[in-house]
Motif scaffolding. Structure first.
Motif, mmCIF file in Angstrom:
data_model
loop_
_atom_site.group_PDB
_atom_site.id
_atom_site.type_symbol
_atom_site.label_atom_id
_atom_site.label_comp_id
_atom_site.label_asym_id
_atom_site.label_seq_id
_atom_site.Cartn_x
_atom_site.Cartn_y
_atom_site.Cartn_z
ATOM 1 N N ALA A 1 -4.870 5.830 -0.264
ATOM 2 C CA ALA A 1 -4.249 4.620 -0.183
ATOM 3 C C ALA A 1 -4.071 3.639 -1.425
ATOM 4 C CB ALA A 1 -4.663 3.953 1.114
ATOM 5 N N ARG A 2 -3.189 3.683 -2.195
ATOM 6 C CA ARG A 2 -3.251 2.909 -3.501
ATOM 7 C C ARG A 2 -2.547 1.426 -3.379
ATOM 8 N NH1 ARG A 2 -4.373 6.706 -7.694
ATOM 9 N NH2 ARG A 2 -5.952 8.054 -6.637
ATOM 10 N N PRO A 3 -3.037 0.511 -3.942
ATOM 11 C CA PRO A 3 -2.197 -0.719 -4.076
ATOM 12 C C PRO A 3 -1.245 -0.528 -5.038
ATOM 13 C CG PRO A 3 -4.433 -1.135 -4.997
ATOM 14 C CD PRO A 3 -4.552 0.185 -4.181
ATOM 15 N N LEU A 4 0.061 -1.128 -4.715
ATOM 16 C CA LEU A 4 0.969 -0.704 -5.891
ATOM 17 C C LEU A 4 1.929 -2.029 -5.987
ATOM 18 C CD1 LEU A 4 2.137 1.412 -7.561
ATOM 19 C CD2 LEU A 4 3.552 2.037 -5.753
ATOM 20 N N THR A 5 2.359 -2.235 -7.038
ATOM 21 C CA THR A 5 3.381 -3.439 -7.224
ATOM 22 C C THR A 5 4.616 -2.690 -8.188
ATOM 23 O OG1 THR A 5 1.729 -4.896 -7.358
ATOM 24 C CG2 THR A 5 3.916 -5.727 -8.192
ATOM 25 N N ILE A 6 5.877 -2.988 -7.803
ATOM 26 C CA ILE A 6 6.883 -2.745 -8.655
ATOM 27 C C ILE A 6 7.514 -3.791 -9.424
ATOM 28 C CG2 ILE A 6 9.187 -1.570 -8.530
ATOM 29 C CD1 ILE A 6 6.955 0.475 -7.791
ATOM 30 N N GLY A 7 7.595 -3.662 -10.409
ATOM 31 C CA GLY A 7 7.963 -4.894 -11.376
ATOM 32 C C GLY A 7 9.667 -4.983 -11.601
ATOM 33 N N ALA B 279 1.941 7.468 -10.696
ATOM 34 C CA ALA B 279 2.561 6.973 -12.018
ATOM 35 C C ALA B 279 3.905 6.596 -11.319
ATOM 36 C CB ALA B 279 2.443 8.023 -12.951
ATOM 37 N N VAL B 280 4.122 5.291 -12.012
ATOM 38 C CA VAL B 280 5.605 4.752 -11.787
ATOM 39 C C VAL B 280 6.311 4.965 -13.069
ATOM 40 C CG1 VAL B 280 6.912 2.707 -11.104
ATOM 41 C CG2 VAL B 280 4.851 2.963 -10.106
ATOM 42 N N THR B 281 7.468 5.488 -13.056
ATOM 43 C CA THR B 281 8.443 5.606 -14.264
ATOM 44 C C THR B 281 9.707 4.572 -14.024
ATOM 45 O OG1 THR B 281 9.938 7.290 -13.382
ATOM 46 C CG2 THR B 281 7.583 7.932 -14.458
ATOM 47 N N GLU B 282 10.527 4.644 -14.787
ATOM 48 C CA GLU B 282 11.756 3.948 -14.563
ATOM 49 C C GLU B 282 12.582 4.160 -13.501
ATOM 50 O OE1 GLU B 282 14.135 4.178 -18.110
ATOM 51 O OE2 GLU B 282 12.908 3.069 -19.561
ATOM 52 N N SER B 283 12.559 5.522 -12.879
ATOM 53 C CA SER B 283 13.406 5.640 -11.623
ATOM 54 C C SER B 283 12.636 6.642 -10.796
ATOM 55 C CB SER B 283 14.722 6.521 -12.440
ATOM 56 O OG SER B 283 14.193 7.779 -12.939
ATOM 57 N N SER B 284 11.356 6.750 -10.909
ATOM 58 C CA SER B 284 10.440 7.733 -9.898
ATOM 59 C C SER B 284 9.095 7.142 -9.783
ATOM 60 C CB SER B 284 10.441 8.897 -10.381
ATOM 61 O OG SER B 284 9.874 9.225 -11.488
ATOM 62 N N SER C 11 1.019 -1.111 0.015
ATOM 63 C CA SER C 11 -0.240 -0.020 -0.087
ATOM 64 C C SER C 11 0.993 1.066 0.023
ATOM 65 C CB SER C 11 -0.728 0.165 1.184
ATOM 66 O OG SER C 11 -1.580 0.988 1.206
ATOM 67 N N PHE C 12 0.543 2.159 -0.916
ATOM 68 C CA PHE C 12 1.172 3.420 -0.882
ATOM 69 C C PHE C 12 0.091 4.488 -0.697
ATOM 70 C CE2 PHE C 12 3.032 7.239 -2.633
ATOM 71 C CZ PHE C 12 4.455 7.098 -2.769
ATOM 72 N N GLU C 13 0.448 5.438 0.157
ATOM 73 C CA GLU C 13 -0.363 6.383 0.975
ATOM 74 C C GLU C 13 0.149 7.691 0.579
ATOM 75 O OE1 GLU C 13 -1.388 5.890 5.182
ATOM 76 O OE2 GLU C 13 -0.944 3.580 4.862
ATOM 77 N N PHE C 14 -0.886 8.525 0.057
ATOM 78 C CA PHE C 14 -0.255 9.998 0.104
ATOM 79 C C PHE C 14 -1.476 11.027 0.210
ATOM 80 C CE2 PHE C 14 -1.954 8.313 -3.946
ATOM 81 C CZ PHE C 14 -2.323 9.548 -4.808
ATOM 82 N N ALA C 15 -1.251 12.155 0.615
ATOM 83 C CA ALA C 15 -2.102 13.161 1.094
ATOM 84 C C ALA C 15 -1.817 14.462 1.049
ATOM 85 C CB ALA C 15 -2.515 12.813 2.508
ATOM 86 N N GLY C 16 -2.983 15.448 1.177
ATOM 87 C CA GLY C 16 -2.484 16.938 1.337
ATOM 88 C C GLY C 16 -3.782 17.549 1.435
ATOM 89 N N PRO C 17 -3.483 19.114 1.607
ATOM 90 C CA PRO C 17 -4.483 20.004 1.690
ATOM 91 C C PRO C 17 -5.440 20.274 0.530
ATOM 92 C CG PRO C 17 -2.472 21.260 1.678
ATOM 93 C CD PRO C 17 -2.364 19.784 1.184
ATOM 94 N N VAL C 18 -6.624 20.375 0.571
ATOM 95 C CA VAL C 18 -7.459 20.879 -0.779
ATOM 96 C C VAL C 18 -7.798 22.278 -0.836
ATOM 97 C CG1 VAL C 18 -9.668 20.274 -1.941
ATOM 98 C CG2 VAL C 18 -8.059 18.249 -1.088
ATOM 99 N N SER C 19 -8.693 22.933 0.243
ATOM 100 C CA SER C 19 -9.056 23.981 0.422
ATOM 101 C C SER C 19 -9.265 24.346 2.012
ATOM 102 C CB SER C 19 -10.609 23.888 -0.254
ATOM 103 O OG SER C 19 -11.195 25.258 0.237
#
Length: 220
Positions: free
Chosen positions: A101-107, A72-77, A51-59
């Motif tokens: 909270a997003r399910p994520l897999t790194i290949g 989004a997963v790139t080759e290095s980030s 699980s990858f979690e991220f958050a922030g303010p909206v208003s």
């Protein structure tokens, strides 16, 4: 002769609109939303989900909503972003925030720098072919507030989503107030009971410092 009740009725309607949330006027105004905080295992196994979690303010009030939050997963980030809509309106004075909270897999094995348009240091995830997952670590900025013996922490600000409790916050930082933005790096370690706020996820603080930002700087 009886006096007309329209002014009293209008005032009542206005009060209900303000206290119930938002009296929206006109079309929504889209803009970028800030990603200010993340949590994930610092080391993961290739092809194993986590699980990858991220958050922030909206208003700063009830006049905003989150439209999209992307990962989004790139080759290095790992690239994070979000979009919001705001309205010209009379709204409840409640800070709106988001938490994903997003399910994520790194290949592919390697190091992946976690980035967001805010430029905040959000760590680096390492994917390996063997070994165990590390503990879930957190990085990012937010604000603090004392409640029921706890130091609460909200990504960006303490708002409508996912408020944490800080364990081991330096006493000097406890004096910065609720308007100052602080940076916290730590580990997720269970829960703390915080009175009316209930049981809050615990962040064991490794390091923290006060930034030059204030709440009003997030969306000037």
């Amino acid at each position: 002769m009886a006096r007309p009740r329209c002014p009293r009725l209008a005032a009542l309607v206005l009060t209900l609109l303000i206290t119930s949330g938002c009296w929206r006027l006109g079309d929504a105004i889209p803009s970028d939303a800030l990603v200010t905080w993340v949590a994930y295992p610092e080391t993961v196994r290739v092809d194993a989900p986590f699980s990858f979690e991220f958050a922030g303010p909206v208003s700063p009030d009830g006049c905003g909503r989150l439209d999209t939050a992307t990962l989004a997963v790139t080759e290095s980030s790992i690239e994070l972003a979000a979009r919001r809509s705001t309205f010209r309106a009379m709204c409840a004075p409640q800070h709106i925030s988001f938490y994903e909270a997003r399910p994520l897999t790194i290949g592919t094995p390697g190091e992946y720098v976690v980035r967001a348009p805010t430029g905040i240091e959000l760590g680096t995830l390492v994917a390996t072919d063997t070994g165990r997952f590390s503990a879930v670590r957190t990085w990012g900025e937010g604000t603090i507030r004392e409640a029921a013996g706890c130091w609460l922490f909200g990504p960006g600000w303490i708002g409508s989503q996912r408020v944490f409790a800080l364990d081991g916050l330096d006493p000097g930082l406890q004096e910065v107030g609720t308007n100052r933005v602080i940076y916290v790096r730590g580990q997720l370690r269970g829960f703390i009971s915080c009175g009316n706020w209930g049981s809050r996820p615990r962040i064991r603080v490794d390091t923290a410092w006060a930034t030059e930002k204030r709440v009003g700087d997030l969306y000037p």
